[in-house]
Design a protein around this motif. Structure first.
Motif, PDB file in Angstrom:
ATOM      1  N   ASN A  57     -14.546  -5.918 -29.256  1.00 29.05           N
ATOM      2  CA  ASN A  57     -13.115  -5.663 -29.119  1.00 29.05           C
ATOM      3  C   ASN A  57     -12.541  -6.524 -27.992  1.00 29.05           C
ATOM      4  N   PRO A  58     -11.688  -7.523 -28.324  1.00 27.60           N
ATOM      5  CA  PRO A  58     -11.207  -8.444 -27.288  1.00 27.60           C
ATOM      6  C   PRO A  58     -10.187  -7.796 -26.357  1.00 27.60           C
ATOM      7  N   ILE A  60      -6.865  -7.963 -23.482  1.00 28.07           N
ATOM      8  CA  ILE A  60      -5.616  -8.655 -23.167  1.00 28.07           C
ATOM      9  C   ILE A  60      -5.713  -9.231 -21.756  1.00 28.07           C
ATOM     10  N   HIS A  62      -3.724 -10.433 -18.507  1.00 31.42           N
ATOM     11  CA  HIS A  62      -2.431 -10.213 -17.852  1.00 31.42           C
ATOM     12  C   HIS A  62      -2.207 -11.305 -16.818  1.00 31.42           C
ATOM     13  N   THR A  92       2.305  -8.465 -26.274  1.00 31.32           N
ATOM     14  CA  THR A  92       1.097  -9.292 -26.164  1.00 31.32           C
ATOM     15  C   THR A  92       1.121 -10.342 -27.262  1.00 31.32           C
ATOM     16  N   VAL A  94      -1.014 -13.207 -29.229  1.00 32.02           N
ATOM     17  CA  VAL A  94      -2.319 -13.795 -29.516  1.00 32.02           C
ATOM     18  C   VAL A  94      -2.086 -15.259 -29.848  1.00 32.02           C
ATOM     19  N   SER A 113      -9.131 -17.339 -30.023  1.00 34.91           N
ATOM     20  CA  SER A 113      -7.780 -16.964 -29.611  1.00 34.91           C
ATOM     21  C   SER A 113      -7.861 -16.098 -28.368  1.00 34.91           C
ATOM     22  N   VAL A 114      -6.699 -15.884 -27.737  1.00 34.85           N
ATOM     23  CA  VAL A 114      -6.652 -14.976 -26.590  1.00 34.85           C
ATOM     24  C   VAL A 114      -5.326 -14.213 -26.625  1.00 34.85           C
ATOM     25  N   SER A 139      -6.725  -0.650 -21.869  1.00 32.22           N
ATOM     26  CA  SER A 139      -6.264   0.639 -21.349  1.00 32.22           C
ATOM     27  C   SER A 139      -7.425   1.314 -20.605  1.00 32.22           C
ATOM     28  N   GLU A 176       1.127   1.553 -25.804  1.00 34.78           N
ATOM     29  CA  GLU A 176       0.653   0.205 -25.491  1.00 34.78           C
ATOM     30  C   GLU A 176       1.614  -0.863 -26.000  1.00 34.78           C
ATOM     31  N   ARG A 190      -0.541  -5.034 -33.914  1.00 36.49           N
ATOM     32  CA  ARG A 190      -0.504  -3.636 -33.446  1.00 36.49           C
ATOM     33  C   ARG A 190       0.937  -3.264 -33.143  1.00 36.49           C
ATOM     34  N   GLY A 220      -9.411  -3.974 -32.204  1.00 31.22           N
ATOM     35  CA  GLY A 220      -9.108  -2.699 -31.571  1.00 31.22           C
ATOM     36  C   GLY A 220      -8.516  -1.704 -32.548  1.00 31.22           C
ATOM     37  N   GLN A 221      -8.145  -2.207 -33.710  1.00 30.57           N
ATOM     38  CA  GLN A 221      -7.493  -1.335 -34.669  1.00 30.57           C
ATOM     39  C   GLN A 221      -8.484  -0.552 -35.517  1.00 30.57           C
TER      40      GLN A 221
HETATM   41  O1  TXA Z   1      -0.063  -2.104 -23.169  1.00 30.07           O
HETATM   42  C1  TXA Z   1      -1.169  -2.650 -23.281  1.00 30.07           C
HETATM   43  O2  TXA Z   1      -1.358  -3.570 -24.092  1.00 30.07           O
HETATM   44  C2  TXA Z   1      -2.311  -2.129 -22.394  1.00 30.07           C
HETATM   45  C3  TXA Z   1      -1.974  -2.477 -20.956  1.00 30.07           C
HETATM   46  C4  TXA Z   1      -3.097  -2.135 -20.008  1.00 30.07           C
HETATM   47  O3  TXA Z   1      -1.621  -3.832 -20.861  1.00 30.07           O
HETATM   48  N1  TXA Z   1      -3.549  -2.715 -22.798  1.00 30.07           N
HETATM   49  C5  TXA Z   1      -4.165  -2.382 -23.956  1.00 30.07           C
HETATM   50  O4  TXA Z   1      -5.371  -3.005 -24.126  1.00 30.07           O
HETATM   51  O5  TXA Z   1      -3.713  -1.594 -24.754  1.00 30.07           O
HETATM   52  P1  TXA Z   1      -6.420  -2.564 -25.217  1.00 30.07           P
HETATM   53  O6  TXA Z   1      -7.650  -3.346 -24.893  1.00 30.07           O
HETATM   54  O7  TXA Z   1      -6.559  -1.096 -25.256  1.00 30.07           O
HETATM   55  O8  TXA Z   1      -5.848  -3.106 -26.573  1.00 30.07           O
HETATM   56  C6  TXA Z   1      -5.801  -4.510 -26.806  1.00 30.07           C
HETATM   57  C7  TXA Z   1      -5.427  -4.800 -28.242  1.00 30.07           C
HETATM   58  C8  TXA Z   1      -6.566  -4.452 -29.173  1.00 30.07           C
HETATM   59  O9  TXA Z   1      -6.044  -3.927 -30.367  1.00 30.07           O
HETATM   60  C9  TXA Z   1      -7.216  -5.817 -29.383  1.00 30.07           C
HETATM   61  O10 TXA Z   1      -7.965  -5.887 -30.559  1.00 30.07           O
HETATM   62  C10 TXA Z   1      -6.011  -6.736 -29.383  1.00 30.07           C
HETATM   63  O11 TXA Z   1      -5.161  -6.196 -28.378  1.00 30.07           O
HETATM   64  N2  TXA Z   1      -6.371  -8.097 -29.020  1.00 30.07           N
HETATM   65  C11 TXA Z   1      -6.641  -8.590 -27.792  1.00 30.07           C
HETATM   66  N3  TXA Z   1      -6.986  -9.896 -27.856  1.00 30.07           N
HETATM   67  C12 TXA Z   1      -6.938 -10.237 -29.170  1.00 30.07           C
HETATM   68  C13 TXA Z   1      -7.197 -11.442 -29.901  1.00 30.07           C
HETATM   69  N4  TXA Z   1      -7.603 -12.553 -29.303  1.00 30.07           N
HETATM   70  N5  TXA Z   1      -7.037 -11.413 -31.243  1.00 30.07           N
HETATM   71  C14 TXA Z   1      -6.640 -10.288 -31.874  1.00 30.07           C
HETATM   72  N6  TXA Z   1      -6.379  -9.121 -31.244  1.00 30.07           N
HETATM   73  C15 TXA Z   1      -6.532  -9.096 -29.912  1.00 30.07           C
END
Ligand code: TXA
Ligand code: MG
Length: 317
Positions: A57-58, A60, A62, A92, A94, A113-114, A139, A176, A190, A220-221
């Motif tokens: 699970n990748p 985010i 900041h 966010t 990507v 990707s990021v 989170s 989020e 998301r 993450g989904q």
């Molecule tokens: O509001 C938020 O986004 C909070 C605060 C702390 O910033 N962070 C958050 O992070 O909700 P997290 O890890 O719980 O969820 C990150 C989401 C996940 O669904 C993950 O799969 C997606 O972002 N994601 C992150 N990097 C990705 C990438 N390179 N490609 C596709 N999805 C990505």
């Protein structure tokens, strides 16, 4: 206890801890994040360890501003538009990672990707500025639990595992960030704090959802994310005496063991801000939480997404 009020002094100490490779919990406008230096693989690994999160699970990243983001990833025209409209804020993007971005491979879980965002919360901004490093932060809850909207939620889930838990009070949004894949025609990965309508207004096109596939585009989904211990019964218009009730609006059925109304006036922003705290509180009251129907417009899309995940079978947690 690592829980401290966020002050200039504690933010500076927490920033030092981040630079040393330690993990710090901090408030953002959406939910609390569990942050580490995104360039330091060991520090990022510690996030996964503390959360008990699946490695695929990748996270985010900041950053302080758009210029920082440009150093890490390539902006398309649509990405630039969205950033101009919604950063700093709960969006966010990507994007394609730059070869010389310096980010740990763990951050993107091996993807090219990021996900990047520029948070608006003053404590998050001060922490990132003082640390001077990109901060990877999911989170700040144990994997599969409800996201934390107060520092006390973080402490309840993670105890003394983070070096600091900076207390900046309850988060304003409570949901989020919205995650958009902006590498080509934008995709809504998301639903979140910024509504589809606001995004589509800026893009001038409609936002597609990714097609279901074996490898989730946004891992993450997972269906059963955001789950309290209790079972959830959605679209409830009546309630049993042994159920807790998550209510919305004015016409609340009587007879529940406990009731929390997300918004008596039917305001979706208020409901979003109260959602995760209410799920935590009701989880302690009954083994089933009945949830009243919530309209799907505006922030309702994200609220209903989280509720469906919380209600999903728990097999893949
Ligand atoms: O509001 C938020 O986004 C909070 C605060 C702390 O910033 N962070 C958050 O992070 O909700 P997290 O890890 O719980 O969820 C990150 C989401 C996940 O669904 C993950 O799969 C997606 O972002 N994601 C992150 N990097 C990705 C990438 N390179 N490609 C596709 N999805 C990505
Ligand atoms: Mg999360």
């Amino acid at each position: 206890m690592p829980l401290v009020p966020a002050t200039t002094e504690t933010i500076a100490r927490a920033a030092d801890a981040l630079r040393r490779g330690e993990v710090v919990a901090f408030p953002t406008e959406t939910v609390y994040g569990l942050g580490a230096d995104a360039r330091n693989g060991l520090a990022v690994a510690r996030i996964f360890e503390i959360k008990g999160r699946p490695r695929f699970n990748p996270l985010i990243v900041h950053v302080a501003d758009r210029a920082e983001a440009e150093r890490l990833a390539v902006f398309t025209e649509q990405a630039a538009r969205l950033a101009a409209a919604f950063w700093p804020g709960p969006l966010t993007l990507v994007l394609a990672k730059r070869a010389d971005c310096g980010l740990s491979e763990l951050v993107s879980a091996g993807l090219d990707s990021v996900g990047i965002r520029v948070p608006a919360h003053p404590v998050a901004r001060a922490l990132i500025a003082a640390a001077g490093v990109p901060v990877a932060a999911p989170s700040a809850n144990r994997s599969g639990h409800v996201s934390p909207t107060t520092a006390q939620h973080v402490a309840a889930d993670l105890g003394s595992a983070p070096a600091y838990i900076l207390d900046g009070g309850a988060t304003a949004v409570g949901l989020e960030s919205t995650v958009i894949d902006a590498r080509a025609d934008p995709l809504l990965l998301r639903p979140g704090a910024i509504s589809r309508a606001d995004l589509e207004g800026v893009l001038g096109t409609s936002l597609a959802r990714p097609r279901a596939s074996a490898v989730p585009a946004s891992p993450g989904q997972l269906a059963s994310h955001y789950a309290p211990r209790a079972a959830l019964r959605l679209d409830a218009t009546t309630v049993a005496a042994d159920e807790a009730l998550l209510a919305f609006g004015a016409n609340v059925p009587r007879g529940a063991a406990a009731v929390i109304n997300l918004s008596p006036s039917g305001d979706l922003r208020e409901a979003a801000a109260n959602l995760f705290g209410a799920l935590r509180a009701l989880d302690a009251k009954a083994s089933t939480i009945a949830v009243m129907p919530i309209p799907d417009d505006g922030l309702g899309e994200a609220i209903n997404d989280r509720l469906r995940r919380a209600a999903a079978p728990r097999g893949n947690r």
